[in-house]
Design an enzyme around this catalytic site. Structure first.
Site, PDB file in Angstrom:
ATOM      1  N   GLU A 198       0.822  -1.077   0.077  1.00 31.83           N
ATOM      2  CA  GLU A 198       0.105   0.036   0.032  1.00 31.83           C
ATOM      3  C   GLU A 198       0.891   1.297  -0.126  1.00 31.83           C
ATOM      4  O   GLU A 198       1.870   1.298   0.750  1.00 31.83           O
ATOM      5  CB  GLU A 198      -0.736  -0.053   1.384  1.00 31.83           C
ATOM      6  N   CYS A 240       3.665   8.341   1.010  1.00 33.80           N
ATOM      7  CA  CYS A 240       4.021   7.477   1.857  1.00 33.80           C
ATOM      8  C   CYS A 240       4.324   6.108   1.537  1.00 33.80           C
ATOM      9  O   CYS A 240       3.172   5.547   0.919  1.00 33.80           O
ATOM     10  CB  CYS A 240       2.878   7.601   3.027  1.00 33.80           C
ATOM     11  N   CYS A 279       4.938  -7.380   7.850  1.00 36.53           N
ATOM     12  CA  CYS A 279       5.958  -6.740   8.917  1.00 36.53           C
ATOM     13  C   CYS A 279       5.922  -7.999   9.763  1.00 36.53           C
ATOM     14  O   CYS A 279       5.000  -8.742  10.139  1.00 36.53           O
ATOM     15  CB  CYS A 279       5.495  -5.481   9.355  1.00 36.53           C
ATOM     16  N   CYS A 309       3.779  -5.003  16.178  1.00 37.17           N
ATOM     17  CA  CYS A 309       3.061  -4.021  16.998  1.00 37.17           C
ATOM     18  C   CYS A 309       1.511  -4.145  17.101  1.00 37.17           C
ATOM     19  O   CYS A 309       0.877  -4.518  16.124  1.00 37.17           O
ATOM     20  CB  CYS A 309       3.353  -2.573  16.422  1.00 37.17           C
ATOM     21  N   CYS A 332      -1.040  -2.296  14.804  1.00 36.79           N
ATOM     22  CA  CYS A 332      -0.998  -2.161  13.433  1.00 36.79           C
ATOM     23  C   CYS A 332      -1.347  -3.185  12.523  1.00 36.79           C
ATOM     24  O   CYS A 332      -1.206  -4.495  12.967  1.00 36.79           O
ATOM     25  CB  CYS A 332       0.432  -2.116  13.077  1.00 36.79           C
ATOM     26  N   CYS A 358      -1.893   2.246   7.142  1.00 43.19           N
ATOM     27  CA  CYS A 358      -1.244   1.232   6.614  1.00 43.19           C
ATOM     28  C   CYS A 358      -1.600  -0.187   6.984  1.00 43.19           C
ATOM     29  O   CYS A 358      -1.806  -0.550   8.040  1.00 43.19           O
ATOM     30  CB  CYS A 358       0.305   1.259   6.883  1.00 43.19           C
TER      31      CYS A 358
END
Ligand code: SAH
Length: 350
Positions: free
Chosen positions: A88, A101, A108, A112, A115, A333
């Site tokens: 994205e 961005c 990932c 976290c 997220c 995100c």
């Protein structure tokens, strides 16, 4: 196959000589590549050379899979990579220029809790070319030039260190976008060794550090990375970064109701920053948490947020609440990609 869009001018020159073409072709090719052109669009490159390129090289450009335009002009893209991965990017219009961005990884592995990018783990890191291509594709699609880049999309940039540094150097190149370090920000969850290494690259970009909590106990709970690099280690790396680059550090702080958004949290945060970074120019960027449906995190009300800002300011800590560009299109995100995964029936590790 060689990824020619990740190469700098001298590497591309070697490559061009290697396929038996003349040196000056390298500069022509580089200029086309970094306008986001495909081989077909390169009008002054001879057909023979294009045939060789088609055989030996790839240009791993991203393709628009989905696109959402917000009432405020923000555009959110779901891009498809050459191997079918989804990433994205967000195109934002600010007074100081258009900003993209950029994602640095597909997925990932930092974990976290709030997220969405981390929901399916890390698929793979992106090449420099794929980071550039997000910008080139957005430029072509909007017909507008991009002058600022923030590496704050999906992924942890310092978990893909070499490619991210290469990407920044290519952004700097005068034959490409020619975007200076002052117009680039990189956001990290706090990989301390990489912050130190980055300070020595001679790339004075703005460092954004995702702090999100005023104590180790609170940060441990929402950011697993804190167990490896607790707050004190992280802040001392920030201090060294400032001493070497002279760049102000920006701290990201997602306000999560009942977890980190109380007045006492603001007091602790101010004290933490002032005692660990005395006299250093810092800025706290408060982001009311963007709730993701897989997790039960909510934002507090406006009054709580305003109180938080006041408490920091009264203690001499500079803070702003991030303007919510693209709020109506889920421009946070990882959310689009997570949805795509769901649609395709892929398992998500929640
Ligand atoms: N890996 C980098 C870039 C991540 S995204 C980093 O950790 O900094 C950029 C910022 O958005 C980070 O500060 C991240 O913590 C924050 N963020 C992620 N999900 C969010 C959410 N649901 N609400 C608010 N901020 C979020």
């Amino acid at each position: 196959m060689t990824d020619i869009l990740s190469m700098n001018v001298s590497e591309l020159t070697e490559f061009v000589l290697g396929i038996g073409e003349e040196k000056y072709r390298a500069k022509q090719l580089y200029t086309w590549l970094h306008k986001g052109a495909s081989l077909d669009e390169m009008t002054n490159i001879p057909k023979k050379m294009k045939e060789k390129l088609a055989e030996k090289a790839i240009i791993p450009a991203v393709k628009i899979e989905e696109k959402f335009v917000s009432a405020d002009g923000t555009v959110k893209y779901l891009f498809k990579c050459y191997d079918g991965e989804y990433i994205e990017s967000v195109f934002m219009r600010y007074e100081h220029g258009n900003t993209v961005c950029v994602s640095s990884q597909a997925g990932c592995r930092m974990g976290c809790k709030f997220c969405a990018s981390t929901l399916n783990g890390l698929k793979r890191s992106l090449n420099a070319s794929e980071m550039l291509s997000q910008i080139y594709t957005a430029q072509k699609d909007t017909g507008e030039r991009v002058s600022n880049v923030v590496i704050m999309g999906m992924g942890e940039p310092f978990d893909n260190y070499d490619n991210v540094v290469r990407f920044i150097r290519l952004l700097n190149d005068e034959n490409g976008l020619n975007i200076g370090c002052r117009h680039i920000s990189v956001s990290t969850c706090g990989l301390v060794e990489k912050i130190d290494r980055f300070a020595d690259e001679g790339l004075p970009v703005t460092l954004s550090v995702s702090l999100h909590a005023p104590t180790n106990a609170q940060r441990d709970e929402i950011m697993p990375v804190n167990r490896k690099y607790p707050i004190e280690l992280l802040l001392s790396a920030c201090k060294r970064y400032f001493e070497k680059t002279g760049r102000r550090i920006s701290f990201e702080y997602a306000l999560i109701d009942g977890k980190n958004n109380g007045e006492a949290d603001a007091e602790k945060l101010a004290e933490l920053l002032k005692s660990n970074l005395p006299g250093m120019p810092i800025h706290v960027n408060l982001i009311p948490v963007n709730p993701i449906k897989e997790r039960d995190f909510r934002r507090g009300d406006r009054i709580m947020t305003e109180k938080f800002v006041k408490t920091l300011e009264n203690r001499g800590v500079n803070a702003t609440v991030r303007r919510r560009l693209g709020a109506d299109i889920d421009a946070s995100c990882g959310q689009l990609r997570a949805r795509k995964y769901e649609e395709n029936g892929l398992n998500s590790k929640i």
